[in-house]
Design a protein around this motif. Structure first.
Motif, mmCIF file in Angstrom:
data_model
loop_
_atom_site.group_PDB
_atom_site.id
_atom_site.type_symbol
_atom_site.label_atom_id
_atom_site.label_comp_id
_atom_site.label_asym_id
_atom_site.label_seq_id
_atom_site.Cartn_x
_atom_site.Cartn_y
_atom_site.Cartn_z
ATOM 1 N N LEU A 181 0.843 -1.187 0.000
ATOM 2 C CA LEU A 181 0.000 0.000 0.000
ATOM 3 C C LEU A 181 0.880 1.239 0.000
ATOM 4 O O LEU A 181 1.977 1.227 0.561
ATOM 5 C CB LEU A 181 -0.892 0.001 1.247
ATOM 6 N N PRO A 182 0.422 2.318 -0.620
ATOM 7 C CA PRO A 182 1.199 3.547 -0.584
ATOM 8 C C PRO A 182 1.315 4.076 0.842
ATOM 9 O O PRO A 182 0.458 3.779 1.679
ATOM 10 C CB PRO A 182 0.384 4.519 -1.449
ATOM 11 N N LEU B 115 1.000 6.023 4.220
ATOM 12 C CA LEU B 115 -0.141 6.758 4.743
ATOM 13 C C LEU B 115 0.105 8.263 4.779
ATOM 14 O O LEU B 115 -0.778 9.053 4.526
ATOM 15 C CB LEU B 115 -0.459 6.291 6.163
ATOM 16 N N GLN C 174 -1.086 10.724 2.192
ATOM 17 C CA GLN C 174 -2.479 10.681 1.788
ATOM 18 C C GLN C 174 -3.417 11.418 2.715
ATOM 19 O O GLN C 174 -4.596 11.156 2.722
ATOM 20 C CB GLN C 174 -2.911 9.229 1.711
ATOM 21 N N ARG C 175 -2.906 12.333 3.494
ATOM 22 C CA ARG C 175 -3.800 13.021 4.405
ATOM 23 C C ARG C 175 -4.651 14.040 3.672
ATOM 24 O O ARG C 175 -4.172 14.767 2.825
ATOM 25 C CB ARG C 175 -2.991 13.728 5.481
ATOM 26 N N SER C 176 -5.904 14.095 4.015
ATOM 27 C CA SER C 176 -6.780 15.100 3.450
ATOM 28 C C SER C 176 -7.369 15.904 4.596
ATOM 29 O O SER C 176 -7.958 15.369 5.509
ATOM 30 C CB SER C 176 -7.898 14.421 2.658
ATOM 31 N N ARG C 177 -7.176 17.210 4.550
ATOM 32 C CA ARG C 177 -7.717 18.066 5.607
ATOM 33 C C ARG C 177 -8.743 19.032 5.036
ATOM 34 O O ARG C 177 -8.926 20.136 5.518
ATOM 35 C CB ARG C 177 -6.590 18.869 6.263
ATOM 36 N N LEU D 264 -6.606 9.787 -3.729
ATOM 37 C CA LEU D 264 -7.129 9.344 -2.434
ATOM 38 C C LEU D 264 -8.649 9.167 -2.491
ATOM 39 O O LEU D 264 -9.192 8.183 -1.979
ATOM 40 C CB LEU D 264 -6.746 10.359 -1.349
ATOM 41 N N GLU E 99 -9.278 5.880 -4.386
ATOM 42 C CA GLU E 99 -8.994 4.663 -3.617
ATOM 43 C C GLU E 99 -10.058 4.455 -2.555
ATOM 44 O O GLU E 99 -10.477 3.325 -2.277
ATOM 45 C CB GLU E 99 -7.603 4.754 -2.989
ATOM 46 N N THR E 100 -10.511 5.557 -1.949
ATOM 47 C CA THR E 100 -11.590 5.456 -0.970
ATOM 48 C C THR E 100 -12.874 4.985 -1.659
ATOM 49 O O THR E 100 -13.611 4.150 -1.122
ATOM 50 C CB THR E 100 -11.809 6.812 -0.277
ATOM 51 N N ASP F 217 -13.111 3.056 -4.198
ATOM 52 C CA ASP F 217 -13.022 1.604 -4.437
ATOM 53 C C ASP F 217 -13.587 0.837 -3.244
ATOM 54 O O ASP F 217 -14.320 -0.143 -3.412
ATOM 55 C CB ASP F 217 -11.558 1.170 -4.637
ATOM 56 N N TYR G 14 -16.975 10.714 3.559
ATOM 57 C CA TYR G 14 -16.097 10.112 4.564
ATOM 58 C C TYR G 14 -14.859 10.978 4.795
ATOM 59 O O TYR G 14 -14.489 11.276 5.936
ATOM 60 C CB TYR G 14 -15.690 8.711 4.120
ATOM 61 N N GLY H 290 -13.810 14.758 9.189
ATOM 62 C CA GLY H 290 -12.840 14.659 10.273
ATOM 63 C C GLY H 290 -13.404 15.246 11.553
ATOM 64 O O GLY H 290 -14.459 15.881 11.548
#
Lengths: 178, 328
Positions: B13-14, B16, B19-22, B39, B42-43, B45, B321, B325
């Protein structure tokens, strides 16, 4: 950060061989067994356990992969969401004996999430838990049925499981954060 | 279609960290990075797997409320968001302009403040004025998703179009996508151009010169070219995407006649055969069959129009999703 390797490649191999035998012994064979690895490192561990069993029983146990992120209890208290990966069930789990596989058992919260996720797919006959390392500090009434290594730790320590499939080498280390 | 197979279970897996999304809001694709788009995909999927379960529901967003505010007609976008939110166990409230206090003269900002006070966590807004979602994003603390604003942007449509192409082509980089039709009035085209060019896709815009706006080509978008002839534009294309001829916006004499438009710009089997073999046909919907697309093409073997609708739910689940946060 000082780091101490607790299990090396050979230790991990022996622990998994023992756990594989315990699983077959306790379940009186492999009938109805399904391995479900918890992403990320539970999946290669599940594959290794299945390979061990294939070796001494000649039976292929189906393997699945479970991502628990959509069942976490801290979805709203983290400030970014961990990536979710697809869940894969190899078979209908109704009436099956599920062996849930993870690398480290700690608070027990991931296992709670995993059990909720599993039950959404059907009603297994039983869910058993196999982990490579039990580091203690449970926050929920959950225990493992099969443990590779009990590893008492302090709160300020981290346990890192590294596997060839995901990290290039096999070892388990305790990291002290000071 | 990408599905997880047993032999792919331990695929590396790439990392982590990358791959943060804020992100707080989704207003257009112009502020998305390529990594963030990856990202989302992949989410999506993973969300697609949820959506294919017998019980297609996970508890992730329990206790959160999504409000759709649609000031313009919509079937798929609104229902798609509603389905996405419900699959994640969020509650959904739908508001349309007719029947709400808008009819009594309440301003947009006041309406949105009221909705916030009633406990909304996410607002999905469609509005006939470009920029309306941006305006409310400045005035409320809730997360705002643009469900289409005027002729400006429709970011989740852009994402689901890209996601559908990625599923079939594997990687979209270097692919050639032809967008044909009323580009001038199309928010779908604009969001697609942002998304496609960020992923390294070559975009050809094809329309009568009166329906192509200025500024969509180089230097702002080096990967975008214009080609007024559809016969030439489709040559070697991996994807052809006809847009709906927006009849409600054709009262200004931009086209001599619908008949002439059909003659030169309708995607039919003959024109599709000039694209690459197995080139994909996408359409953001709703379709005017017999105008911008023939029925044979719309329902033919190369059409992925229905898949777009299903993928739309997965992509919107992913967006919801990733936006949810706890650091709000």
């Amino acid at each position: 950060m000082p780091e101490k390797v607790i299990l090396n490649e050979e230790d991990i191999r022996r622990a998994l061989t023992r756990v594989a035998h315990e699983i077959v012994e306790k379940n009186h064979g492999c009938d109805g067994l399904v391995f479900i690895g918890m992403r990320t490192r539970g999946v290669p561990l599940a594959e290794r356990l299945a390979a061990e069993i294939k070796g001494f029983e000649g039976v292929e146990v189906p393997i699945g992969a479970l991502d628990i992120n959509l069942y976490r209890d801290d979805v709203f208290s983290v400030d970014w969401q961990p990536p979710v990966r697809p869940t894969f069930m190899p078979t209908d789990i109704m009436g099956k004996s599920i062996i849930l596989v993870d690398d480290v058992l700690y608070t027990g919260r991931s296992i709670r999430a995993a059990m909720d996720a599993l039950i959404d797919f059907g009603r297994p006959r039983s869910i058993q838990l196999a982990v490579l390392v039990d580091r203690g500090h449970r926050e929920l009434p959950i225990r493992a049925d099969y443990v590779g290594k009990n590893m008492p730790t302090a709160f300020d320590e981290d346990v890192e499981v590294r596997l060839k499939e995901t990290d290039g080498r096999d070892e388990v280390a305790i990291i002290r954060s000071d | 279609m990408r599905t997880t197979k047993q032999e792919e279970l331990s695929e590396p897996l790439p990392p982590l960290e990358a791959q943060r999304s804020r992100r707080r809001h989704v207003l257009d694709l112009d502020d998305f990075t390529r990594e963030e788009i990856e990202l989302v995909f992949e989410t999506a999927d993973a969300m697609k797997e949820v959506f294919q379960r017998e019980i297609k529901k996970v508890p992730t967003l329990r206790g959160k409320t999504l409000v759709t505010m649609f000031y313009e007609a919509s079937t798929r976008t609104r229902i798609s968001f509603e389905q996405a939110a419900k699959s994640l166990s969020a509650d959904v409230i739908n508001i349309s302009a007719s029947g709400s206090s808008t009819e009594k003269g309440e301003s947009l900002i006041d309406t949105v403040r009221t909705i916030q006070a009633l406990g909304a966590d996410v607002i999905v807004m469609r509005h006939y004025h470009a920029g309306a979602p941006y305006l409310i994003a400045q005035h409320v603390d809730v997360t705002v998703i643009n469900g289409g604003d005027g002729c400006h942007a429709h970011p989740t449509q852009g994402l689901l179009d890209l996601y559908t192409m990625r599923e079939h082509l594997g990687t979209v980089e270097g692919a050639k996508v032809v967008i044909v039709g009323d580009i001038l009035h199309s928010r779908v085209a604009r969001s697609n151009i942002w998304g496609l060019t960020k992923m390294g896709v070559e975009v050809v815009l094809c329309a009568p010169p009166t329906l192509i706006p200025v500024g969509l080509g180089p230097p702002a978008f080096p990967l975008v070219t214009m080609e007024p002839s559809l016969d030439r534009a489709v040559e070697g294309a991996d994807v052809v995407m006809p847009l709906r001829l927006q009849k409600e916006r054709q009262q200004r004499g931009l086209l001599p006649s619908i008949r002439e438009y059909i003659q030169f710009y309708q995607l039919d089997l003959r024109r599709l055969s000039m694209a690459k073999p197995n080139a994909l046909v996408l359409h953001p919907g709703p379709m005017n069959e017999g105008v911008e697309i023939t029925a044979e093409v719309a329902h033919g073997a190369q059409s992925v129009i229905e898949e777009q609708v299903t993928n739309g739910v997965a992509v919107r689940m992913a967006i919801l999703y990733l936006l949810m946060g706890g650091a709000q």
